[in-house]
Design a protein around this motif. Structure first.
Motif, mmCIF file in Angstrom:
data_model
loop_
_atom_site.group_PDB
_atom_site.id
_atom_site.type_symbol
_atom_site.label_atom_id
_atom_site.label_comp_id
_atom_site.label_asym_id
_atom_site.label_seq_id
_atom_site.Cartn_x
_atom_site.Cartn_y
_atom_site.Cartn_z
ATOM 1 N N TYR A 55 0.829 -1.225 0.000
ATOM 2 C CA TYR A 55 0.000 0.000 0.000
ATOM 3 C C TYR A 55 0.856 1.264 0.000
ATOM 4 C CZ TYR A 55 -0.158 -0.200 5.277
ATOM 5 O OH TYR A 55 0.118 -0.239 6.628
ATOM 6 N N LEU A 56 2.084 1.107 -0.398
ATOM 7 C CA LEU A 56 2.981 2.224 -0.729
ATOM 8 C C LEU A 56 3.284 3.130 0.468
ATOM 9 C CD1 LEU A 56 1.227 3.189 -4.099
ATOM 10 C CD2 LEU A 56 3.173 1.667 -3.810
ATOM 11 N N ALA A 57 3.267 2.529 1.646
ATOM 12 C CA ALA A 57 3.664 3.305 2.822
ATOM 13 C C ALA A 57 5.175 3.280 2.992
ATOM 14 C CB ALA A 57 3.000 2.730 4.072
ATOM 15 N N ARG A 77 5.684 11.446 -7.901
ATOM 16 C CA ARG A 77 4.984 11.731 -6.650
ATOM 17 C C ARG A 77 3.548 12.189 -6.888
ATOM 18 N NH1 ARG A 77 5.202 13.110 -1.377
ATOM 19 N NH2 ARG A 77 4.053 14.970 -0.847
ATOM 20 N N PRO A 81 -1.096 9.529 -5.442
ATOM 21 C CA PRO A 81 -2.455 9.500 -4.893
ATOM 22 C C PRO A 81 -3.423 8.681 -5.747
ATOM 23 C CG PRO A 81 -1.569 11.708 -4.733
ATOM 24 C CD PRO A 81 -0.584 10.903 -5.550
ATOM 25 N N ARG A 84 -2.773 5.135 -5.084
ATOM 26 C CA ARG A 84 -3.223 4.728 -3.743
ATOM 27 C C ARG A 84 -4.744 4.600 -3.681
ATOM 28 N NH1 ARG A 84 1.227 8.537 -0.967
ATOM 29 N NH2 ARG A 84 2.638 6.912 -0.214
ATOM 30 N N ARG A 85 -5.449 5.399 -4.485
ATOM 31 C CA ARG A 85 -6.911 5.299 -4.473
ATOM 32 C C ARG A 85 -7.389 3.972 -5.044
ATOM 33 N NH1 ARG A 85 -7.834 11.231 -6.877
ATOM 34 N NH2 ARG A 85 -6.849 12.319 -5.155
ATOM 35 N N PRO A 109 -12.087 8.292 1.879
ATOM 36 C CA PRO A 109 -11.494 8.015 0.552
ATOM 37 C C PRO A 109 -12.274 8.672 -0.586
ATOM 38 C CG PRO A 109 -11.629 6.003 1.833
ATOM 39 C CD PRO A 109 -12.421 7.041 2.568
ATOM 40 N N VAL A 112 -11.547 12.626 -0.385
ATOM 41 C CA VAL A 112 -10.241 13.056 -0.920
ATOM 42 C C VAL A 112 -10.199 12.905 -2.437
ATOM 43 C CG1 VAL A 112 -9.006 12.494 1.215
ATOM 44 C CG2 VAL A 112 -9.063 10.831 -0.642
ATOM 45 N N GLU B 211 -0.525 11.035 7.314
ATOM 46 C CA GLU B 211 -0.080 9.807 6.645
ATOM 47 C C GLU B 211 -1.304 9.005 6.173
ATOM 48 O OE1 GLU B 211 1.803 6.912 9.115
ATOM 49 O OE2 GLU B 211 2.701 5.862 7.428
ATOM 50 N N HIS B 214 -2.803 10.531 3.125
ATOM 51 C CA HIS B 214 -1.999 10.154 1.955
ATOM 52 C C HIS B 214 -2.317 8.723 1.518
ATOM 53 C CE1 HIS B 214 1.346 13.378 2.240
ATOM 54 N NE2 HIS B 214 0.579 13.607 1.197
ATOM 55 N N LEU B 215 -2.440 7.839 2.507
ATOM 56 C CA LEU B 215 -2.648 6.424 2.164
ATOM 57 C C LEU B 215 -4.017 6.170 1.551
ATOM 58 C CD1 LEU B 215 -0.959 4.627 5.206
ATOM 59 C CD2 LEU B 215 -0.096 4.855 2.873
ATOM 60 N N VAL B 216 -4.996 7.024 1.875
ATOM 61 C CA VAL B 216 -6.297 6.836 1.232
ATOM 62 C C VAL B 216 -6.390 7.630 -0.073
ATOM 63 C CG1 VAL B 216 -7.503 6.281 3.368
ATOM 64 C CG2 VAL B 216 -7.490 8.648 2.556
ATOM 65 N N GLY B 217 -5.275 8.208 -0.468
ATOM 66 C CA GLY B 217 -5.226 8.830 -1.794
ATOM 67 C C GLY B 217 -5.330 10.337 -1.829
ATOM 68 N N ALA B 218 -5.159 10.989 -0.669
ATOM 69 C CA ALA B 218 -5.235 12.456 -0.675
ATOM 70 C C ALA B 218 -4.007 13.046 -1.343
ATOM 71 C CB ALA B 218 -5.348 12.981 0.752
ATOM 72 N N GLU B 219 -4.236 14.052 -2.145
ATOM 73 C CA GLU B 219 -3.114 14.764 -2.744
ATOM 74 C C GLU B 219 -2.627 15.823 -1.757
ATOM 75 O OE1 GLU B 219 -4.425 16.154 -6.549
ATOM 76 O OE2 GLU B 219 -4.889 14.133 -7.221
ATOM 77 N N TYR B 222 -4.842 18.761 -1.094
ATOM 78 C CA TYR B 222 -6.021 18.505 -0.246
ATOM 79 C C TYR B 222 -5.657 18.758 1.218
ATOM 80 C CZ TYR B 222 -9.886 15.942 1.947
ATOM 81 O OH TYR B 222 -10.965 15.598 2.721
#
Lengths: 244, 305
Positions: A55-57, A77, A81, A84-85, A109, A112, B211, B214-219, B222
């Protein structure tokens, strides 16, 4: 293995934290689109680390990781996002935001991603009803039990209909009935095309849902599905016997 | 669609509990105090600018001829009046001179009263005669030559073109005005630094939530939007409060100054346009705080991962 259809592909991946020893080394495997895998292994084997890489952490110490056909080392970069979505994650510690209601946590989710607020509420409320939290829609995480928090975390992970769902012990805090229900939900998602990887210690689940396993042994991954040529999902007989 | 845009602009910030941070609560107060100081500095600069301009307008193109009394005794006043008339005759009708007016003794006494007291009206002191000369615009008159020729005709006469002391006064007011504007600049700089530190503190406090976003896809933008909306809200609140306090202070100073305005010091009153400039200060501060928060977050997030 058809690499074009691999949702996840690891090539000689090694991972260490700081200057510590490698958690795993030369890890190579692929997970095809539409697969369902249990990620198993002894405690400390690196299941959570493996999921974090997916999950790209984290970035690997060495080797290549391809997600949805893209080398994660070369993804810009600004494109992360969007990637990740496509991934839904159920964290072991839930990672709910304390001051947000169950509804707002699950909506995160979508929010965002710029989803329409009006449609979002109905959609989220419906999913929360499905996981049995219709009376806790506006409750803060601090007012929810561990199992309820876990269900909120699961709802958040699946709300965006991800291509890949990663779950770290998603049934660790719920009773067997809820655990089965959650697995059926994840199986339904898998049926409509979501690739699912679940890290778990729950032997009852593993034996009941006989999906192939990604087994971590001695710092390497063994894909029982790849070894046996098992299909992505359970056999028809197993599926027919579920819930009985 | 409009609702969504409104939320994005002003209601962002719900995902991160930035309002709970002690550092952000202080930001309202700090911005408020800075806007008070900034408003007072800006008002001072504008008032000084007005004073300087007033002096320039009033004294530009003017000369003052001074005829000193030379003789004591009974005929002293007669002699002085005679010399004044000679000076008037000399000046009237000369090229470049528009108007010549001898100041009455009462007027001279009034001008000197702040320095000499009421006794200046009692003929206790020998008073010079003053002749106010208005030059034609762009006359280009040769002041040193005029001074020399008048002194030859009337010994004890002198011409003051106000240039020397006006230049010094304008230099002084200019320096004070520059200082006031520099203070305003420093205040805005301090406000910017405060927003940077507050934003960085917020980033550190909420690193787990960030974090997760970011992991849920926020740019990044945002997340930055949440910080900038928060900074906008706090700085606007502080700015408006600071502006109101400054307005009350300036109005009070204006009332106090009205009663004590003397000589060349004008009353402390601001024009409508100057009040409008002051009203822009909290808006400018809010804008700076918003942009600062955004840039700080974007730069910090870019350095991560």
């Amino acid at each position: 293995m058809d690499r074009k259809k691999d949702v996840v592909r690891f090539q000689n991946v090694g991972m260490r934290y700081g200057l510590g020893p490698e958690v795993f080394h030369d890890m190579s495997f692929g997970v095809k689109a539409g697969s369902f895998r249990f990620l198993v292994g002894p405690s400390g084997a690196g299941k959570s680390t493996l999921l974090k890489l997916m999950y790209l952490a984290h970035r690997p110490s060495r080797g290549l990781i391809h997600m949805f056909g893209h080398d994660t080392a070369t993804v810009a970069r600004k494109d992360m996002p969007a990637m990740r979505r496509r991934i839904g994650v159920v964290f072991q510690d839930f990672r709910l935001i304390d001051h947000l209601s169950a509804l707002d946590n699950v909506a995160l989710p979508l929010r965002v991603a710029g989803a329409n607020e009006e449609q979002l509420s109905d959609h989220v409320a419906e999913l929360l009803r499905w996981v049995g939290l219709e009376n806790e829609i506006h409750s803060l995480p601090s007012r929810l039990s561990g199992g309820q928090q876990q269900r909120v975390a699961i709802a958040r992970a699946v709300i965006g209909r991800p291509d890949l769902l990663l779950a770290d012990e998603p049934t660790g805090n719920v009773d067997n009935t809820i655990a089965m229900r959650i697995l059926y939900l994840l199986e339904e998602l898998n049926k409509i095309g979501t690739t699912v990887i679940i890290a778990t210690h729950n032997e009852a689940l593993i034996s009941r849902f006989k999906f192939p396993q990604l087994r971590i042994e001695d710092g390497r991954v063994i894909d029982t599905g790849a070894e046996t040529g098992a299909p992505a999902s359970r056999t028809t007989n197993e599926a027919a016997g579920r819930g009985s | 669609m409009k609702g969504s845009r409104f939320r994005k602009l002003f209601l962002a910030g719900r995902d991160l509990p930035l309002g709970r941070d002690a550092s952000s609560r202080f930001l309202v107060w700090i911005i408020g105090f800075m806007v008070i100081l900034g408003s007072l500095s800006l008002a001072s600069a504008m008032l000084l600018s007005d004073v300087g301009q007033g002096w320039r307008d009033e004294l530009a193109g003017k000369l003052t001829v001074q005829i000193m009394p030379e003789a004591d005794g009974e005929d002293a006043a007669t002699t002085l009046d005679l010399r004044v008339r000679m000076a008037e005759q000399f000046l009237v009708g000369r090229p470049g001179i528009a108007r010549v007016e001898t100041l009455a003794d009462s007027r001279i006494a009034m001008l000197l009263e702040p320095w000499l007291g009421p006794q200046s009206r009692e003929d206790a002191l020998p008073m010079p005669k003053l002749i106010d000369v208005q030059l034609e615009p762009g006359s280009g008159i040769d002041i040193p030559d005029l001074t020399r020729r008048l002194a030859e005709l009337i010994p004890g006469s002198a011409i003051d073109d106000h240039g020397v002391w006006l230049t010094r006064l304008l230099t002084l007011t200019g320096a004070v005005e520059t200082t006031a504007l520099s203070i305003l600049g420093l205040i805005l700089l301090a406000a910017t630094a405060t927003v940077v530190f507050t934003t960085r503190a917020g980033l550190a406090i909420h690193d787990k939530e960030i974090e997760l976003l970011h992991l849920v896809g926020a740019e990044d933008h945002y997340i930055a939007h949440q910080f900038q909306a928060h900074a906008l809200t706090l700085s606007f609140k502080g700015g408006i409060a600071g502006s109101l306090v400054a307005a009350v202070a300036l109005t009070a100073l204006g009332f106090i100054g009205q009663g004590s305005a003397i000589g060349m010091i004008p009353p402390i009153t601001l024009s409508v346009s100057q009040w409008l400039v002051l009203a822009l200060l909290p808006l400018a501060t809010s804008l700076i705080a918003t942009l600062t928060a955004r840039l700080t977050v974007m730069r910090s997030l870019a350095r991560m991962s």
